[in-house]
Write an enzyme that holds these catalytic residues in place. Structure first.
Site, mmCIF file in Angstrom:
data_model
loop_
_atom_site.group_PDB
_atom_site.id
_atom_site.type_symbol
_atom_site.label_atom_id
_atom_site.label_comp_id
_atom_site.label_asym_id
_atom_site.label_seq_id
_atom_site.Cartn_x
_atom_site.Cartn_y
_atom_site.Cartn_z
ATOM 1 C CG ASP A 1 -1.915 1.121 1.032
ATOM 2 O OD1 ASP A 1 -2.516 1.277 0.078
ATOM 3 O OD2 ASP A 1 -2.526 1.386 2.244
ATOM 4 C CG LEU B 1 9.190 -17.320 -4.654
ATOM 5 C CD1 LEU B 1 8.924 -17.242 -3.139
ATOM 6 C CD2 LEU B 1 9.649 -15.993 -4.880
ATOM 7 C CG HIS C 1 -0.323 2.326 -9.042
ATOM 8 N ND1 HIS C 1 -0.556 1.845 -8.009
ATOM 9 C CD2 HIS C 1 -1.243 3.034 -9.255
ATOM 10 C CE1 HIS C 1 -1.757 2.201 -7.493
ATOM 11 N NE2 HIS C 1 -1.994 3.048 -8.255
HETATM 12 C C1 IPE Z 1 -5.371 -2.787 -0.158
HETATM 13 O O1 IPE Z 1 -4.965 -1.302 -0.440
HETATM 14 C C2 IPE Z 1 -5.278 -3.387 -1.590
HETATM 15 C C3 IPE Z 1 -4.164 -3.421 -2.160
HETATM 16 C C4 IPE Z 1 -2.806 -3.228 -1.717
HETATM 17 C C5 IPE Z 1 -3.998 -3.889 -3.392
HETATM 18 P P1 IPE Z 1 -6.296 -0.191 -0.470
HETATM 19 O O2 IPE Z 1 -5.592 1.194 -0.565
HETATM 20 O O3 IPE Z 1 -7.329 -0.520 -1.349
HETATM 21 O O4 IPE Z 1 -6.692 -0.262 1.282
HETATM 22 P P2 IPE Z 1 -7.826 0.883 1.750
HETATM 23 O O5 IPE Z 1 -9.105 1.087 0.652
HETATM 24 O O6 IPE Z 1 -7.189 2.071 2.112
HETATM 25 O O7 IPE Z 1 -8.242 0.131 2.788
HETATM 26 C C1 IPE Z 2 -1.711 0.003 -3.234
HETATM 27 O O1 IPE Z 2 -1.383 1.489 -3.320
HETATM 28 C C2 IPE Z 2 -1.770 -0.597 -4.524
HETATM 29 C C3 IPE Z 2 -3.269 -0.798 -5.189
HETATM 30 C C4 IPE Z 2 -4.342 -0.725 -4.308
HETATM 31 C C5 IPE Z 2 -3.121 -1.325 -6.388
HETATM 32 P P1 IPE Z 2 -2.624 2.655 -3.261
HETATM 33 O O2 IPE Z 2 -2.996 2.853 -4.632
HETATM 34 O O3 IPE Z 2 -3.741 2.233 -2.305
HETATM 35 O O4 IPE Z 2 -1.785 3.779 -2.853
HETATM 36 P P2 IPE Z 2 -2.326 4.905 -1.586
HETATM 37 O O5 IPE Z 2 -2.876 4.088 -0.655
HETATM 38 O O6 IPE Z 2 -3.638 5.521 -2.355
HETATM 39 O O7 IPE Z 2 -1.232 5.584 -1.427
HETATM 40 MG MG MG Z 3 -4.160 2.687 -0.512
#
Ligand code: IPE
Ligand code: IPE
Ligand code: MG
Length: 225
Positions: free
Chosen positions: A12, A123, A29
């Site tokens: 995240d 892995l 990303h």
């Molecule tokens: C969790 O992150 C999903 C992934 C890392 C793929 P999110 O950014 O979607 O989670 P919330 O919405 O903040 O809980």
């Molecule tokens: C997690 O990073 C990756 C995915 C959910 C694909 P985020 O896109 O949720 O990044 P933040 O949390 O918005 O910074």
């Molecule tokens: Mg996020």
């Protein structure tokens, strides 16, 4: 010392990193993908057999279409470019999640990637894509009902996406939030949880090894004393 068989990661913080450094969530990303490659190598070095990466949740469809398209294109590009490398490194790729909403084109690439790497033993990467734990459990219960299988803990376990692998020993979530966001609720019952302040693109091999080292010294009780 605890052995590590399985590490699961909620990667995240890409969006916030992208906005801060490049004024674009999508470029965050892309930066996150470099961290994935570094962590992959280090997982192999540490002789860990299973790595589960949360890439897209069943709730992430709420995001703007532009970001969703970018994410799926990034994955498609990555697989087309890197699957041979993964294969050479004896890595097996397994997709976990609901394939229903995935485009036909990507589905074919995913199937092909799984097929090419099927026999690899060094892995296993579980890529959690359109994955939601509640969705997984619902599917499991529906399978049991359809096949008229008795509902027991063992039969539930045997019908999860993760039926043939051990539960995660370690869960890491980067991005400075302490929540599971519908990730592996069943499988994480006894995992050690590490919530990291750093955003995923900033997460380093050193951070990873610090967690691994700390995990090895924890006394795991599993209810016992
Ligand atoms: C969790 O992150 C999903 C992934 C890392 C793929 P999110 O950014 O979607 O989670 P919330 O919405 O903040 O809980
Ligand atoms: C997690 O990073 C990756 C995915 C959910 C694909 P985020 O896109 O949720 O990044 P933040 O949390 O918005 O910074
Ligand atoms: Mg996020």
């Amino acid at each position: 010392m605890n052995q590590i068989q399985h590490v699961a990661i909620i990667m995240d913080g890409n969006g916030r990193w992208g906005l801060k450094h490049k004024n674009s969530r999508n470029l965050g990303h892309k930066a996150g993908l470099s961290t994935v490659e570094k962590i992959l190598k280090e997982t192999i070095k540490n002789k860990i057999k299973f790595l589960t990466l949360f890439a897209f949740s069943t709730e992430n469809w709420k995001r703007p279409q532009k970001e969703i398209v970018y994410l799926f294109n990034l994955l498609e590009e990555f697989l087309l470019k890197k699957i041979e490398d993964l294969n050479k490194n004896q890595i097996k790729l397994k997709i976990i999640g609901n394939k229903k909403k995935i485009s036909t084109k990507l589905k074919k690439i995913l199937q092909n990637s799984e097929k090419i790497t099927k026999k690899n033993k060094r892995l296993q990467i579980n890529l959690a894509l359109n994955y939601g734990s509640k969705d997984e459990l619902l599917n499991t219960f529906l399978i049991l009902k359809k096949k008229n299988i008795k509902i027991t803990l063992e039969n539930i376990r045997k019908n999860l996406y993760t039926h043939n692998i051990p539960d995660p020993d370690i869960l890491i979530r980067t991005g400075n939030t302490k929540r599971l966001s519908n990730f592996m609720l069943w499988q994480l019952a006894y995992s050690e949880l590490y919530f990291e302040k750093k955003l995923w693109p900033d997460f380093t091999v050193k951070d990873y090894n610090r967690i691994i080292k700390s995990f090895k010294r924890i006394k795991r009780n599993f209810g016992n004393i």
